[in-house]
Design an enzyme around this catalytic site. Structure first.
Site, PDB file in Angstrom:
ATOM      1  N   PRO A   2      45.610 -38.828 -76.252  1.00  0.00           N
ATOM      2  CG  PRO A   2      43.206 -39.995 -78.064  1.00  0.00           C
ATOM      3  CD  PRO A   2      44.273 -40.163 -77.236  1.00  0.00           C
ATOM      4  CD  GLU A   3      47.304 -33.942 -73.242  1.00  0.00           C
ATOM      5  OE1 GLU A   3      46.318 -33.623 -72.124  1.00  0.00           O
ATOM      6  OE2 GLU A   3      48.606 -34.099 -72.687  1.00  0.00           O
TER       7      GLU A   3
END
Ligand SMILES: [Zn+2]
Length: 288
Positions: A2-3
């Site tokens: 996840p960014e």
């Protein structure tokens, strides 16, 4: 992984379920994730009310009514499920195996479950007042989704640096939370080469170069658009109760090697090269 925009999407998904709510029961199903859970983790959380849910870089920070802060990091594969619904969409397929459900929070009638197959995520519990000095937080750079990011702040941070622009964007001590995907996207959108020296964001006198304004705007735009896309996918998901898929976001250059450059009028082709151990996707024609 996840960014930052996905973590922000998760925060927005969790907020209605957690804010102002009391943690009636906390179940921890294993002694550790990436790190051991804090001592007496479940007992210290039980009975506390969540007074705010914020985010710093890729850390979710839930403030509790006793002055402690619950810090949650999703690692490579962490996700939350609210009563069978899922907060946030990810580039990877989310595990549905209950064997990977490691923490369960019960607040009023709501159950929030943390699932993490690879267990690179972690949770901390520490006094809120000590958060800024914690080793994970003390050296974090400026927040790219806030108002701190500007041509002037970029010029100030990057001035005199011979390192590449891409490496400087990924340096968490300068700007916190920009990952490989959004660094590639922002550089393409601003027409700047990932190999250009970071110091060229400033003029000789230290003022922001014109290109620094382009880059600041591009970073803000790619992150803001991704958060908006995540938010809409969150709503769609809650409405349809559908299967969790991949982050519904189309990238202009990331993972698009050999594709035609999407810049209007550009006849270039997206290239991929290894740069500091990461894949850089860029157009050698319009990114200079
Ligand atoms: Zn191009």
């Amino acid at each position: 992984m996840p960014e930052l925009p996905e973590v922000e999407t998760v925060r927005r998904g969790l907020a209605p379920a957690m804010l102002g709510q009391r943690l009636d029961e906390v179940e921890v199903r294993r002694p550790d994730l990436r790190f051991a859970f804090p001592q007496n983790f479940a007992r210290r959380l039980t009975g506390r009310t969540v007074t705010s849910l914020g985010r710093r870089a890729k850390y979710l920070v839930a403030d509790l009514d006793d002055g402690e802060a619950l810090v949650m990091h999703l690692g490579m594969s962490g996700s939350f499920r609210i009563k069978g619904e899922v907060a946030g969409r990810f580039h990877h397929a989310r595990s549905r195996l209950s064997a990977h459900d490691h923490v369960v929070f019960r607040l009023g009638g709501t159950t929030i479950t943390y699932n993490d197959p690879r267990r690179f995520g972690f949770m901390l519990l520490l006094p809120r007042a000590e958060l800024a000095d914690h080793p994970f937080f003390a050296h974090l750079g400026l927040e790219p989704l806030g108002n701190e990011l500007s041509a002037a702040s970029l010029a100030g941070l990057f001035r005199g640096k011979a390192t590449s622009l891409k490496a400087a964007l990924l340096d968490q001590r300068l700007i916190a939370g920009i990952g490989n995907i959004y660094a590639c996207e922002a550089l393409h959108r601003s027409g700047l080469s990932p190999f250009r020296a970071a110091g060229t964001m400033a003029t000789k006198s230290g003022k922001p170069a014109v290109r620094a304004e382009r880059l600041a705007q591009a970073v803000r735009a790619v992150l803001t658009e991704a958060v908006a896309a995540g938010g809409s996918s969150l709503r769609d998901h809650a409405q349809t109760n559908g299967e969790l898929g991949y982050f519904q976001h189309t990238f202009r250059v990331y993972d698009r090697e050999h594709a035609a450059c999407p810049t209007p009028g550009c006849r270039g082709t997206v290239k991929r090269v290894a740069q500091n151990g990461r894949s850089t996707f860029f157009c050698p024609v319009c990114q200079t």
